[in-house]
Design a protein around this motif. Sequence first.
Motif, PDB file in Angstrom:
ATOM      1  N   GLY A   1      40.406  43.823  34.663  1.00  0.00           N
ATOM      2  CA  GLY A   1      39.222  42.956  34.645  1.00  0.00           C
ATOM      3  C   GLY A   1      39.306  41.927  33.536  1.00  0.00           C
ATOM      4  N   PHE A   2      39.780  42.356  32.369  1.00  0.00           N
ATOM      5  CA  PHE A   2      39.926  41.422  31.258  1.00  0.00           C
ATOM      6  C   PHE A   2      40.923  40.315  31.606  1.00  0.00           C
ATOM      7  N   GLU A   3      42.057  40.671  32.155  1.00  0.00           N
ATOM      8  CA  GLU A   3      43.088  39.669  32.473  1.00  0.00           C
ATOM      9  C   GLU A   3      42.568  38.653  33.485  1.00  0.00           C
ATOM     10  N   VAL A   4      41.818  39.110  34.488  1.00  0.00           N
ATOM     11  CA  VAL A   4      41.228  38.188  35.458  1.00  0.00           C
ATOM     12  C   VAL A   4      40.235  37.256  34.768  1.00  0.00           C
ATOM     13  N   MET A   5      39.354  37.837  33.943  1.00  0.00           N
ATOM     14  CA  MET A   5      38.367  37.038  33.217  1.00  0.00           C
ATOM     15  C   MET A   5      39.066  36.030  32.306  1.00  0.00           C
TER      16      MET A   5
ATOM     17  N   PHE B   1      31.351  35.716  34.342  1.00  0.00           N
ATOM     18  CA  PHE B   1      31.688  36.806  33.419  1.00  0.00           C
ATOM     19  C   PHE B   1      30.971  38.089  33.838  1.00  0.00           C
ATOM     20  N   PHE B   2      29.648  37.986  34.069  1.00  0.00           N
ATOM     21  CA  PHE B   2      28.869  39.168  34.437  1.00  0.00           C
ATOM     22  C   PHE B   2      29.331  39.756  35.768  1.00  0.00           C
ATOM     23  N   SER B   3      29.694  38.912  36.719  1.00  0.00           N
ATOM     24  CA  SER B   3      30.168  39.414  38.010  1.00  0.00           C
ATOM     25  C   SER B   3      31.474  40.180  37.854  1.00  0.00           C
ATOM     26  N   LEU B   4      32.393  39.630  37.082  1.00  0.00           N
ATOM     27  CA  LEU B   4      33.658  40.331  36.832  1.00  0.00           C
ATOM     28  C   LEU B   4      33.420  41.637  36.077  1.00  0.00           C
ATOM     29  N   ALA B   5      32.543  41.592  35.095  1.00  0.00           N
ATOM     30  CA  ALA B   5      32.245  42.802  34.325  1.00  0.00           C
ATOM     31  C   ALA B   5      31.566  43.848  35.206  1.00  0.00           C
ATOM     32  N   GLU B   6      30.641  43.420  36.057  1.00  0.00           N
ATOM     33  CA  GLU B   6      29.955  44.354  36.951  1.00  0.00           C
ATOM     34  C   GLU B   6      30.939  45.027  37.894  1.00  0.00           C
ATOM     35  N   THR B   7      31.863  44.251  38.442  1.00  0.00           N
ATOM     36  CA  THR B   7      32.876  44.814  39.331  1.00  0.00           C
ATOM     37  C   THR B   7      33.745  45.811  38.573  1.00  0.00           C
ATOM     38  N   THR B   8      34.135  45.447  37.363  1.00  0.00           N
ATOM     39  CA  THR B   8      34.943  46.348  36.532  1.00  0.00           C
ATOM     40  C   THR B   8      34.189  47.637  36.246  1.00  0.00           C
TER      41      THR B   8
END
Length: 190
Positions: free
Chosen positions: A179-183, A154-161
């Motif tokens: 980013g939300f859809e990927v998560m 979650f944090f990695s996806l959020a950081e990238t976003t």
Amino acid sequence: MARPKSEDKRLALLEAAKVAVAELGLGAATSLIAKKAGVAEGTLFRYFATKDELLNALYLHLKLSLGKTMMENYRPGSSVKERARAVWSGYIDWGLISPAASKAMRQLAVSDKITEETLAQAAQLYPELHELAEACVTSEFFSCGQSAFADAIFFSLAETTMEFASREPNEAGNYKTAGFEVMWRAMTKG
């Protein structure tokens, strides 16, 4: 007679710890944290008996701030996905406004310094967020109690976003949506 503790000094120490952890990681020296807060190192230890106690207090301090932001658009009666989208957007917004807080939180959340007691206290701050996380993580890959692994993803996806949204502010909404859809797809069955 010991002097009474000041809430302003306590908050200054937490803010200094946030910046130090964001810049240098969990190994940031207490002497540096005290210096950033404008107090003597001994003063830091009057407020927090150990560095681990300081890190746990910082974790709760950041969780409280983050939770307030994530709850701003949270609608209890909406679908799980819409509640998750509101929480995701709040998290991204918080990270864009407070990059040091976000970076420190990511490091604290995956460290072994945060005690079970602190995690339980954090879960009680916003129980609806904890319940939402339980409802969202339905993927077979996370069904074996791997919450730390799910948090790290979650944090990695959020950081990238956040990284892309901060680079291209005009596209921030599109990055938050993508980013939300990927998560969502990674953490759930659909």
